[in-house]
Write a protein that holds these residues in place. Structure first.
Motif, PDB file in Angstrom:
ATOM      1  N   PRO A 126      44.664 -54.298   8.986  1.00 49.84           N
ATOM      2  CA  PRO A 126      45.017 -53.796  10.325  1.00 49.84           C
ATOM      3  C   PRO A 126      44.544 -52.376  10.607  1.00 49.84           C
ATOM      4  O   PRO A 126      44.644 -51.911  11.746  1.00 49.84           O
ATOM      5  N   PHE A 127      44.032 -51.690   9.584  1.00 49.34           N
ATOM      6  CA  PHE A 127      43.739 -50.260   9.727  1.00 49.34           C
ATOM      7  C   PHE A 127      42.240 -50.015   9.678  1.00 49.34           C
ATOM      8  O   PHE A 127      41.631 -50.026   8.601  1.00 49.34           O
ATOM      9  N   PHE A 138      47.950 -43.030   8.847  1.00 50.25           N
ATOM     10  CA  PHE A 138      49.106 -43.748   8.308  1.00 50.25           C
ATOM     11  C   PHE A 138      48.756 -44.391   6.969  1.00 50.25           C
ATOM     12  O   PHE A 138      49.469 -44.204   5.972  1.00 50.25           O
ATOM     13  N   TYR A 139      47.676 -45.137   6.936  1.00 47.28           N
ATOM     14  CA  TYR A 139      47.275 -45.822   5.699  1.00 47.28           C
ATOM     15  C   TYR A 139      46.940 -44.807   4.608  1.00 47.28           C
ATOM     16  O   TYR A 139      47.377 -44.944   3.457  1.00 47.28           O
ATOM     17  N   SER A 181      46.134 -42.278  13.568  1.00 49.79           N
ATOM     18  CA  SER A 181      46.405 -43.405  12.674  1.00 49.79           C
ATOM     19  C   SER A 181      45.646 -44.637  13.142  1.00 49.79           C
ATOM     20  O   SER A 181      45.249 -45.475  12.338  1.00 49.79           O
ATOM     21  N   TYR A 182      45.505 -44.754  14.446  1.00 53.37           N
ATOM     22  CA  TYR A 182      44.645 -45.751  15.087  1.00 53.37           C
ATOM     23  C   TYR A 182      43.798 -44.977  16.091  1.00 53.37           C
ATOM     24  O   TYR A 182      44.178 -43.886  16.523  1.00 53.37           O
ATOM     25  N   ALA A 189      54.640 -37.691  12.347  1.00 50.69           N
ATOM     26  CA  ALA A 189      55.273 -38.105  11.082  1.00 50.69           C
ATOM     27  C   ALA A 189      54.237 -38.601  10.085  1.00 50.69           C
ATOM     28  O   ALA A 189      54.355 -38.345   8.879  1.00 50.69           O
ATOM     29  N   ASP A 190      53.205 -39.309  10.559  1.00 54.74           N
ATOM     30  CA  ASP A 190      52.167 -39.792   9.643  1.00 54.74           C
ATOM     31  C   ASP A 190      51.437 -38.616   8.993  1.00 54.74           C
ATOM     32  O   ASP A 190      51.142 -38.629   7.797  1.00 54.74           O
ATOM     33  N   ALA A 191      51.155 -37.584   9.807  1.00 50.42           N
ATOM     34  CA  ALA A 191      50.457 -36.412   9.275  1.00 50.42           C
ATOM     35  C   ALA A 191      51.346 -35.647   8.293  1.00 50.42           C
ATOM     36  O   ALA A 191      50.850 -35.093   7.307  1.00 50.42           O
TER      37      ALA A 191
END
Length: 375
Positions: A126-127, A138-139, A181-182, A189-191
């Protein structure tokens, strides 16, 4: 036909009555646990967490890999379901092993097995490329966390970990504060999870730790002006309970003092008691309403279940054992836990990613307590 219909309706009424009886008993039990019940102690919480991990990793009648099957089920619910379930489960195993809360000789090997699942084709699918990274922030962030957890003390870092550290360093040193992330979609939060991994990469090269701190200094210039918290969304300044709770434990890896400051603001902004009794976490600041979404889950009377679960991790990360225990007691009250043959699940085991979040939050090392009061 009429008789069959009447019997069916009667059975449904009985089923509904039984369900509400369970809810009522759980509610009464929960009010006692959350307000007056004794804390079972750290070892008891650890035992429950280990039983959860046994359920997630080995439980059920699957002919294949039970954890992979559960992760696949979560992937069908939302785009990050598989990786979230795997990463949180792996990190929870790592925390318990590091704290010597479990002694099973193969427990440490589970982290490596989960890393293999988290970096295989089905999880990566998905990434796509985003944020200057092969599979987006994210990944990259969560798999880097797993790679670091899988590394054993004194062991030479593998090439994949070295490469991930380099990619995170370059991405977080770029012009974009919160890398995508996409394509076109980024969340702070992902960072933060990625910056936490970068700080831990300092074990390989101290320049990575300095890079994570430089990035955080830039973030501190972009806080929500109303609450002083890191925003939920990369394009809006507003903070939210679920993402703030998730960020605090990872901020503690970069700057513990700033994590404590964010936690104090988090408590003041989102801390509450459901119906005036059960300790919980709001999704939106006091005095503001909002809709539930994939991050918050349903928002009931302002409260978010995911934010309340992850709030356990936020409290443990800054040493607020009292709040962590109170939030965990609420989960015990409302989560309908079931333990059988050494395996423990919540919500009838129907939402494994929720079990994974709770296991991760509860397994996090309890930091030294700070001196501040906690409402």
């Amino acid at each position: 036909m009429v008789l069959r219909l009447d019997v069916t309706l009667s059975l449904r009424r009985v089923a509904v009555l039984m369900l509400w009886s369970v809810v009522l008993v759980a509610g009464v039990r929960g009010l006692w646990i959350a307000t007056a019940g004794p804390d079972p102690g750290e070892q008891a919480w650890d035992d429950r967490t280990a039983a959860q991990l046994d359920f997630l990793t080995f439980g059920g009648a699957s002919d294949g890999d039970p954890l992979a099957d559960r992760a696949d089920a979560m992937q069908r619910l939302f785009p990050e379901g598989r990786l979230f379930t795997l990463a949180l489960t792996g990190l929870a195993w790592h925390h318990l092993v590091e704290r010597a809360a479990v002694t099973a000789p193969d427990a440490r090997d589970e982290v490596r097995s989960i890393l293999a699942l988290a970096t295989n084709g089905p999880t990566r699918a998905p990434f796509g490329p985003a944020g200057g990274l092969p599979h987006g922030m994210f990944y990259e962030a969560w798999t880097a966390q797993l790679r670091l957890a899988a590394r054993r003390e004194g062991e030479e870092p593998d090439l994949a970990l070295v490469a991930s550290c380099r990619r995170l360093g370059a991405a977080l040193d770029g012009a974009t504060l919160f890398p995508d992330s996409y394509p076109g979609l980024a969340w702070p939060a992902d960072a933060v999870v990625g910056a936490s991994a970068l700080a831990q990469c300092g074990e390989l090269d101290s320049t990575y730790t300095r890079g994570a701190r430089r990035w955080l200094a830039r973030v501190r210039q972009q806080l929500d002006p109303e609450t002083g918290l890191i925003p939920h969304d990369a394009v809006r300044p507003d903070a939210r309970g679920s993402s703030t709770a998730l960020m605090i434990p990872f901020l503690a890896d970069i700057d513990p003092a700033f994590a404590r400051d964010q936690y104090a603001r988090f408590e003041a902004t989102f801390g509450t008691r459901l119906l005036g009794v059960a300790p919980t976490v709001r999704e939106y600041p006091h005095g503001r309403r909002g809709q539930g979404d994939i991050d918050s889950g349903p928002v009931v009377l302002g409260v978010s279940a995911p934010a309340s679960v992850v709030g356990i991790a936020a409290a443990r990360a800054v040493g607020d054992a009292e709040t962590a225990e109170a939030l965990r007691a609420t989960v015990e009250a409302a989560g309908l836990p079931l333990q059988w043959r050494g395996e423990r699940s919540y919500a009838l085991g129907r939402l494994p990613v929720g079990d994974a979040f709770l296991a991760w939050a509860s397994s996090l090392p309890l930091a030294e307590a700070d001196a501040g009061p906690h409402p």
